[in-house]
Design an enzyme around this catalytic site. Structure first.
Site, PDB file in Angstrom:
ATOM      1  N   ARG A   1     -28.884   3.724 -71.543  1.00 46.89           N
ATOM      2  CA  ARG A   1     -29.268   4.236 -72.636  1.00 46.89           C
ATOM      3  C   ARG A   1     -28.263   3.551 -73.791  1.00 46.89           C
ATOM      4  NH1 ARG A   1     -33.551   5.430 -71.448  1.00 46.89           N
ATOM      5  NH2 ARG A   1     -34.420   7.423 -71.681  1.00 46.89           N
TER       6      ARG A   1
ATOM      7  N   HIS B   1     -36.261  -2.364 -75.296  1.00 48.75           N
ATOM      8  CA  HIS B   1     -36.365  -1.257 -74.363  1.00 48.75           C
ATOM      9  C   HIS B   1     -37.595  -1.526 -73.285  1.00 48.75           C
ATOM     10  CE1 HIS B   1     -35.288   3.313 -73.716  1.00 48.75           C
ATOM     11  NE2 HIS B   1     -35.985   2.736 -72.762  1.00 48.75           N
TER      12      HIS B   1
ATOM     13  N   GLU C   1     -32.539   3.422 -81.669  1.00 53.33           N
ATOM     14  CA  GLU C   1     -33.501   2.740 -81.627  1.00 53.33           C
ATOM     15  C   GLU C   1     -34.843   2.950 -82.862  1.00 53.33           C
ATOM     16  OE1 GLU C   1     -35.215   2.502 -77.558  1.00 53.33           O
ATOM     17  OE2 GLU C   1     -33.029   1.900 -76.673  1.00 53.33           O
TER      18      GLU C   1
HETATM   19  C1  DGY Z   1     -36.742   5.936 -69.130  1.00 56.10           C
HETATM   20  O1  DGY Z   1     -37.771   6.464 -68.412  1.00 56.10           O
HETATM   21  O2  DGY Z   1     -35.991   6.892 -69.484  1.00 56.10           O
HETATM   22  C2  DGY Z   1     -36.863   4.705 -69.770  1.00 56.10           C
HETATM   23  O3  DGY Z   1     -35.711   4.535 -70.573  1.00 56.10           O
HETATM   24  C3  DGY Z   1     -38.400   4.456 -70.228  1.00 56.10           C
HETATM   25  O4  DGY Z   1     -38.465   3.012 -69.635  1.00 56.10           O
END
Ligand code: DGY
Length: 318
Positions: free
Chosen positions: A237, A284, A266
């Site tokens: 993240r 991402h 984002e």
């Molecule tokens: C998640 O599943 O949290 C990812 O960041 C999405 O790919």
């Protein structure tokens, strides 16, 4: 009997939309961008299937209609949802654990290698048309084999990253709240403090969840504890990183290169990243394989199905 109503906030893989339509009166969207009118479209919905980037904060959750019994997120991370607010409204939350661990770990390894081997610069050189051919000193990077990798967050994705890194003969260290049992640790060395962990990290992979507990974990003080010339990858993240501190370290060379798949705010990442040659930037893509996204869709729908059937699925977060 009428099917339950499922509100979907973004376009899903075709196979998952087909599944959703079999079991639900599915309110689908053709757009990859979140629907702008979630509250209006949620009227009468039994369930909401949302995605990372859809902010379901306390205010939004408080305004949801009473018909909503479950929110499923098409992600393992759920830091975009106020879980306490959902629980207070009696709304269950499901996510997509396990099925994306391999794909996301592959992305972490990809970022480490792309940063260490200057893949972004190489690609830009070829595409610019100004590549003059092989040269002994051209775009020299850092090999990852046999080096020390630190993993911040040794959950499912961190452990998959470790499994892959073992194939490169890397020495593995990890920082987490608690030590794993030996069968999960598989020889990786646990650190209960940053002072022993960070100076060892020739490469550092961030694999911890987002949220308040990890916000700006990689800050100026922690970066200063990394060895000079460290490589950093973040497939977890964006909020884990203090962007200004990382950008300063990329400029000074204290961090030689970084690979980032995720960002605070984002898709409006800190524009300074765009000015740096030594950072590889992905949009991402961690879980973005066809088979993984299909699996995520099946898992989240099965969780929603179970909650609406009065059961407690294994992927219930709260
Ligand atoms: C998640 O599943 O949290 C990812 O960041 C999405 O790919």
């Amino acid at each position: 009997m009428a099917k339950p109503v499922l509100l979907v906030t973004r376009r899903l893989p075709a196979s998952i939309e087909a599944l959703a339509e079999q079991a639900y009166d599915a309110r689908l969207t053709a757009s990859d961008v979140a629907i702008p009118d979630l509250l209006a479209r949620a009227q009468g919905a039994d369930a909401i299937l949302c995605c990372p980037g859809d902010v379901l904060d306390a205010k939004t959750i408080a305004a949801l209609p009473a018909s909503v019994k479950v929110i499923g997120t098409f992600s393992v991370g759920h830091d975009h949802i106020d879980v306490a607010a959902a629980t207070a409204r009696g709304i269950k939350l499901c996510n997509t654990p396990d099925v994306l661990s391999v794909a996301t770990a592959e992305c972490a390894m990809l970022l480490l290698m792309a940063a260490a081997r200057r893949v972004g610069e190489g690609e830009r050189l070829v595409r610019s048309g100004s590549w003059a051919g092989w040269a002994p000193t051209q775009l020299l990077g850092i090999g990852i084999s046999g080096r020390r990798l630190g993993i911040f967050g040794m959950g499912r994705i961190g452990r998959e990253t470790a499994r892959m890194a073992r194939g490169f003969g890397m020495e593995l260290h990890y920082r987490d709240v608690t030590r794993l049992p030996a069968e999960l640790e598989q020889g990786a060395i646990f650190h209960d403090n940053d002072d022993s962990f960070l100076p060892l990290c020739q490469l550092l992979s961030l694999n911890a969840p987002g949220g308040e507990g990890t916000a700006h974990w990689l800050n100026r003080d922690r970066i200063a504890k990394l060895p000079f010339g460290a490589i950093v990858a973040n497939a977890a993240r964006g909020t884990l990183v203090d962007d200004e501190a990382l950008i300063a370290a990329l400029r000074s060379g204290h961090v030689a290169a970084a690979g980032l798949d995720v960002y605070s705010n984002e898709p409006r990442l800190n524009p300074e990243y765009l000015t740096l040659e030594n950072v590889v930037l992905l949009p991402h893509l961690g879980s973005a394989t066809t088979e993984t996204r299909d699996a995520m869709g099946r898992v989240v729908l099965s969780g929603i199905d179970a909650v609406l059937a009065g059961e407690t699925p294994s992927n219930v977060v709260a």
